[in-house]
Design an enzyme around this catalytic site. Structure first.
Site, short mmCIF file in Angstrom:
data_model
loop_
_atom_site.label_atom_id
_atom_site.label_comp_id
_atom_site.label_asym_id
_atom_site.label_seq_id
_atom_site.Cartn_x
_atom_site.Cartn_y
_atom_site.Cartn_z
CG ASP A 142 89.59 -17.64 38.50
OD1 ASP A 142 88.59 -17.40 39.22
OD2 ASP A 142 89.50 -18.01 37.32
CG ASP B 88 84.95 -22.07 38.50
OD1 ASP B 88 85.32 -22.84 39.40
OD2 ASP B 88 83.85 -21.50 38.49
CG ASP C 10 90.43 -19.10 33.43
OD1 ASP C 10 90.13 -18.41 34.42
OD2 ASP C 10 89.60 -19.75 32.77
#
Length: 378
Positions: free
Chosen positions: A8, A10, A129
């Site tokens: 990922d 961000d 996240d």
């Protein structure tokens, strides 16, 4: 087959802007500490294809124009390229959550090419996240590394049971060194089922655990000794055995240790970075000494005598045999010696010393990932 690290953007590579969660300007671009150094080492040293997979809600609409997105995105890609980190693919989904697009994480519409024999998804990872990243890992048949500033809170926030989503490990998002070390050392968790006409055995082993055990062989003293191995060896052990105890204890003990040895050898994998050797310890009147060498050859030297026929519900004649069975399965050398008067202390001391020897020998150093052998093979 290629392993893939699906990453990922961000909240993983770049810090997600805390106000609007849109990385839509160069002013908002800030990288996580250590990400260039440690992702660079992952790219240089480990056999993963790097793929960026990111959801960018409504990219191209009035709320998120593309001309504000691409300068920051291009800067991210170029910054990593300058440090020797290149992504094989950069996959961006532009839909809103309510669109339920097949290309939006955790769905796999952008990743169909990876469902092929060319890729080893079982040993690949999704690094992100959000819970959706862990759900993506499950949908791919991969593993997950869940990044959160509070890992325990993050894992507990998963509404369905953790094991129903993915085999995920939680790490703090700022600790890229921990991510590198985890990937480099690999997961040493494995299991085995061994069924014969005499015994039905299931064992699961985590070599890098914390001594959490769930053991039932039908022989209470044997359970107690196996628990010593897990507890003092810092391994997590699940052992379930249904043996022909109506005949005697022999098959249950022998087959369990053969299976345990085979599983141990499998969990060690390529043996890169292990100490290889490992212990002696006192227990009241007893001194137990156990030396081990995971050199790929099986051998047992045994110097321990018992005056009692049984300790607990285990015949003392089986103690030599069970360690011999382990060496045959694990392909290791064992040298075992015990002195003392109390038979219980002697055998428990042996098992504790055995556990400590195992712990010492399987310990790894991420900075010394070479084979501990002058021959070049073990």
């Amino acid at each position: 087959m290629k392993k893939v690290l699906f990453i990922d953007r961000d909240g993983t590579l770049a810090i997600e802007p805390p106000i609007d969660y849109q990385l839509d300007s160069l002013e908002k671009l800030e990288f996580y500490p250590g990400v260039f150094r440690w992702l660079g080492k992952i790219a240089d040293e480990l056999d993963y294809e790097l793929v960026m997979v990111t959801n960018q809600d409504g990219l191209g609409t009035d709320s998120f124009p593309e001309d504000t997105f691409w300068p920051a995105q291009n800067k991210v890609i170029q910054a990593f390229k300058n440090e020797g980190v290149e992504f094989a693919e950069v996959l961006i989904d532009k839909s809103f959550p309510e669109d339920n697009a097949p290309t939006r994480k955790p769905r796999t519409g952008l990743l169909t090419k990876y469902f092929s024999e060319a890729y080893d998804l079982e040993n690949s990872f999704v690094l992100g996240d959000r819970i959706t990243d862990m759900e993506l890992a499950k949908n791919l048949g991969a593993k997950g590394i869940y990044l959160s500033e509070d890992p325990e809170l993050g894992v507990n926030e998963i509404e369905t049971p953790k094991e129903d989503i993915v085999n995920a490990i939680a790490l703090t998002s700022t600790d890229w060194k921990a991510i590198y070390e985890f990937l480099k050392l690999e997961d040493r968790v494995t299991e085995i089922t061994r069924n014969t006409n005499e015994t039905k055995i299931y064992i699961k082993l985590n070599l890098d655990g914390s001594g959490k055990n769930d053991i039932d062989t039908g022989l209470k003293f044997f359970d107690h000794m196996l628990d010593q191995i897990g507890r003092h060896g810092s391994m997590d052990l699940t052992i379930k055995v249904d043996g022909d105890l109506e005949v005697d204890e022999h098959h249950t003990i022998e087959d369990t240790m053969i299976a345990f040895g085979e599983l141990f050898n499998k969990a060690l994998g390529n043996k890169l970075g292990i100490e290889r050797y490992g212990f002696c310890l006192p227990m009241d009147d007893c001194l137990a000494q156990v030396a081990v060498d995971f050199g790929g050859r099986n051998w047992l030297e045994w110097d321990a005598e018992f005056k009692r026929e049984k300790v607990g519900d285990m015949p003392t004649e089986m103690f030599f045999h069970l360690f011999k069975s382990f060496t045959d399965g694990a392909k290791c050398n064992l040298n075992i010696k015990a002195e003392g008067d109390n038979e219980h202390h002697k055998i428990e001391g042996i098992f504790k010393a055995f556990a400590k020897a195992m712990k010492m020998a399987v310990k790894r150093d991420a900075n010394k990932m070479f084979l501990p052998s002058t021959k070049g093979m073990l």
